[in-house]
Enzyme design. Structure first.
Site, PDB file in Angstrom:
ATOM      1  N   ASN A   9      46.176  21.135  36.761  1.00 19.18           N
ATOM      2  CA  ASN A   9      46.177  20.969  34.840  1.00 19.18           C
ATOM      3  C   ASN A   9      44.968  20.344  34.691  1.00 19.18           C
ATOM      4  O   ASN A   9      44.902  18.925  34.939  1.00 19.18           O
ATOM      5  CB  ASN A   9      47.329  19.850  35.633  1.00 19.18           C
ATOM      6  CG  ASN A   9      47.851  19.300  33.899  1.00 19.18           C
ATOM      7  OD1 ASN A   9      47.480  19.847  32.572  1.00 19.18           O
ATOM      8  ND2 ASN A   9      48.927  17.930  34.137  1.00 19.18           N
ATOM      9  N   LYS A  11      44.726  18.797  31.414  1.00 18.61           N
ATOM     10  CA  LYS A  11      45.626  17.992  30.500  1.00 18.61           C
ATOM     11  C   LYS A  11      44.222  18.519  29.483  1.00 18.61           C
ATOM     12  O   LYS A  11      43.784  19.747  29.323  1.00 18.61           O
ATOM     13  CB  LYS A  11      45.422  16.523  31.512  1.00 18.61           C
ATOM     14  CG  LYS A  11      45.305  16.480  32.253  1.00 18.61           C
ATOM     15  CD  LYS A  11      45.527  15.381  32.908  1.00 18.61           C
ATOM     16  CE  LYS A  11      46.822  15.095  34.211  1.00 18.61           C
ATOM     17  NZ  LYS A  11      46.724  13.803  34.717  1.00 18.61           N
ATOM     18  N   HIS A  95      55.798  16.476  32.247  1.00 22.76           N
ATOM     19  CA  HIS A  95      54.244  15.886  33.050  1.00 22.76           C
ATOM     20  C   HIS A  95      54.616  14.227  32.049  1.00 22.76           C
ATOM     21  O   HIS A  95      54.802  14.264  31.598  1.00 22.76           O
ATOM     22  CB  HIS A  95      53.079  15.981  32.209  1.00 22.76           C
ATOM     23  CG  HIS A  95      52.130  16.097  33.544  1.00 22.76           C
ATOM     24  ND1 HIS A  95      51.794  14.793  32.673  1.00 22.76           N
ATOM     25  CD2 HIS A  95      51.443  15.913  34.054  1.00 22.76           C
ATOM     26  CE1 HIS A  95      50.824  14.651  33.864  1.00 22.76           C
ATOM     27  NE2 HIS A  95      50.285  15.210  34.174  1.00 22.76           N
ATOM     28  N   GLU A  97      52.579  12.298  31.567  1.00 18.60           N
ATOM     29  CA  GLU A  97      51.843  11.666  30.293  1.00 18.60           C
ATOM     30  C   GLU A  97      53.056  12.160  28.744  1.00 18.60           C
ATOM     31  O   GLU A  97      52.730  11.538  27.978  1.00 18.60           O
ATOM     32  CB  GLU A  97      50.696  12.703  30.806  1.00 18.60           C
ATOM     33  CG  GLU A  97      49.669  11.820  31.365  1.00 18.60           C
ATOM     34  CD  GLU A  97      48.696  12.754  31.822  1.00 18.60           C
ATOM     35  OE1 GLU A  97      48.009  13.457  31.560  1.00 18.60           O
ATOM     36  OE2 GLU A  97      48.111  12.414  32.728  1.00 18.60           O
ATOM     37  N   GLU A 167      55.337  13.454  40.620  1.00 20.75           N
ATOM     38  CA  GLU A 167      54.163  12.922  40.222  1.00 20.75           C
ATOM     39  C   GLU A 167      53.966  11.864  40.533  1.00 20.75           C
ATOM     40  O   GLU A 167      54.747  11.422  39.328  1.00 20.75           O
ATOM     41  CB  GLU A 167      53.695  13.682  39.389  1.00 20.75           C
ATOM     42  CG  GLU A 167      52.745  15.472  39.712  1.00 20.75           C
ATOM     43  CD  GLU A 167      51.914  15.235  38.397  1.00 20.75           C
ATOM     44  OE1 GLU A 167      50.654  16.144  38.928  1.00 20.75           O
ATOM     45  OE2 GLU A 167      51.975  15.170  36.907  1.00 20.75           O
ATOM     46  N   GLY A 173      45.360   9.851  38.564  1.00 19.85           N
ATOM     47  CA  GLY A 173      44.622   9.397  37.568  1.00 19.85           C
ATOM     48  C   GLY A 173      43.874   8.254  38.118  1.00 19.85           C
ATOM     49  O   GLY A 173      42.929   7.711  37.879  1.00 19.85           O
ATOM     50  N   SER A 212      45.882  12.606  42.540  1.00 19.72           N
ATOM     51  CA  SER A 212      44.659  12.235  42.837  1.00 19.72           C
ATOM     52  C   SER A 212      44.584  12.090  44.261  1.00 19.72           C
ATOM     53  O   SER A 212      43.610  12.238  45.163  1.00 19.72           O
ATOM     54  CB  SER A 212      44.582  10.135  43.157  1.00 19.72           C
ATOM     55  OG  SER A 212      44.695   8.720  42.058  1.00 19.72           O
TER      56      SER A 212
HETATM   57  P1  13P Z   1      45.136  13.757  39.013  1.00 15.23           P
HETATM   58  O1  13P Z   1      44.593  14.209  39.726  1.00 15.23           O
HETATM   59  O2  13P Z   1      43.600  13.011  38.059  1.00 15.23           O
HETATM   60  O3  13P Z   1      45.752  12.208  39.731  1.00 15.23           O
HETATM   61  O4  13P Z   1      46.558  13.954  38.528  1.00 15.23           O
HETATM   62  C1  13P Z   1      47.450  14.103  38.893  1.00 15.23           C
HETATM   63  C2  13P Z   1      48.140  15.148  37.455  1.00 15.23           C
HETATM   64  O5  13P Z   1      49.132  14.833  36.354  1.00 15.23           O
HETATM   65  C3  13P Z   1      48.013  16.261  37.516  1.00 15.23           C
HETATM   66  O6  13P Z   1      49.321  17.038  36.619  1.00 15.23           O
END
Ligand code: 13P
Length: 255
Positions: A9, A11, A95, A97, A167, A173, A212
């Protein structure tokens, strides 16, 4: 057996040049002996470029979001049939976010999930708890509610052609990864919940872990019985890290 899936992903990162270079590096680095399915989800505007770069590679293309309407007066939005037209086979829904920043509540997530499937796309449904919810001991309840919002709307049969991703919000992140044991506990709980509706669908469903994940922690996570791969954010923007994760998912642990 559930073939491991590692999904990138990206983003809201990248450029046309980065899309070309990163995909080229990943294509060059993938080893055919790995038993890993790979999926790359770039931003909308680079899907077409990514689709060309991935042609013939066996690596799948996905989007990060969709609008549940098949078309019409929805300025700025992108529909599932459009994503399919560009060569996408998957799309991320729910997701954290999007849930936290763009109002994607359980009803929106269920509608997106169903719209994706109606266009022949495989939804990658994300669920996860916040730090407050974990500390309050409600992780299992929170993720169960997020999944049940979709099974209630789409039916358990819909999970025959879907991927689930756990997640934890506090691990995204942040560099804080759930321990393999913490992740396994949630994955097993989710599989158990779905098994009450259909044993077969639950045991065939791939449940990815995201938050992460890096080359250094991937093998321990993927070694757990109910973790079937990963959804990778930051580490998917670096070819060598992403490839290390794909290798960890698709090769047996060394003795
Ligand atoms: P990170 O791997 O940067 O923690 O992000 C995970 C994520 O949100 C994947 O969709």
């Amino acid at each position: 057996m559930r073939k491991p899936l590692v999904a990138a992903n990206w983003k809201m990162h990248g450029s046309r040049e980065m899309t070309r270079e990163l995909i080229m590096a990943i294509r060059d680095g993938v080893d055919d002996s790995w038993d890993t399915e790979i999926l790359i989800c770039p931003p909308y505007v680079y899907l077409d470029e990514a689709s060309r770069q991935l042609d013939g590679s066996g690596i799948a293309l996905g989007a990060q979001h969709l609008n549940p309407n098949p078309g019409g007066a929805h300025t700025g939005e992108v529909s599932a049939p459009m994503l399919a037209d560009l060569g996408c086979t998957h799309v991320i829904v729910g997701h954290s976010e999007r849930r936290a920043m763009y109002g994607d509540d359980d009803a929106v997530v269920a509608a997106n999930f169903q719209a994706a499937q109606a266009a022949g796309l495989i939804p990658v449904l994300c669920v996860g708890e916040t730090l407050e919810e974990r500390e309050a001991g409600t992780t299992g309840v929170v993720v169960a509610e997020q999944v049940e919002a979709v099974t209630a709307a789409a039916g358990i049969e819909a999970f025959d052609k879907a991927v689930l991703a756990y997640e934890p919000v506090w691990a995204i992140g942040t560099g804080l990864t759930a321990t393999p044991e913490q992740a396994q506990e949630v994955h097993a709980g989710l599989r158990g919940l779905l098994a009450k509706m259909s044993d077969k669908i639950a045991s065939d469903l791939r449940i990815l872990y995201g938050g992460s994940v890096k080359g250094a922690n991937a093998r321990a996570l993927f070694g757990m019985p109910d973790i079937d791969g990963g959804l990778i954010g930051g580490a998917s923007l670096e070819a060598s890290e992403f490839l290390a994760i794909c290798e960890a998912a698709g090769t047996p642990a060394r003795a």
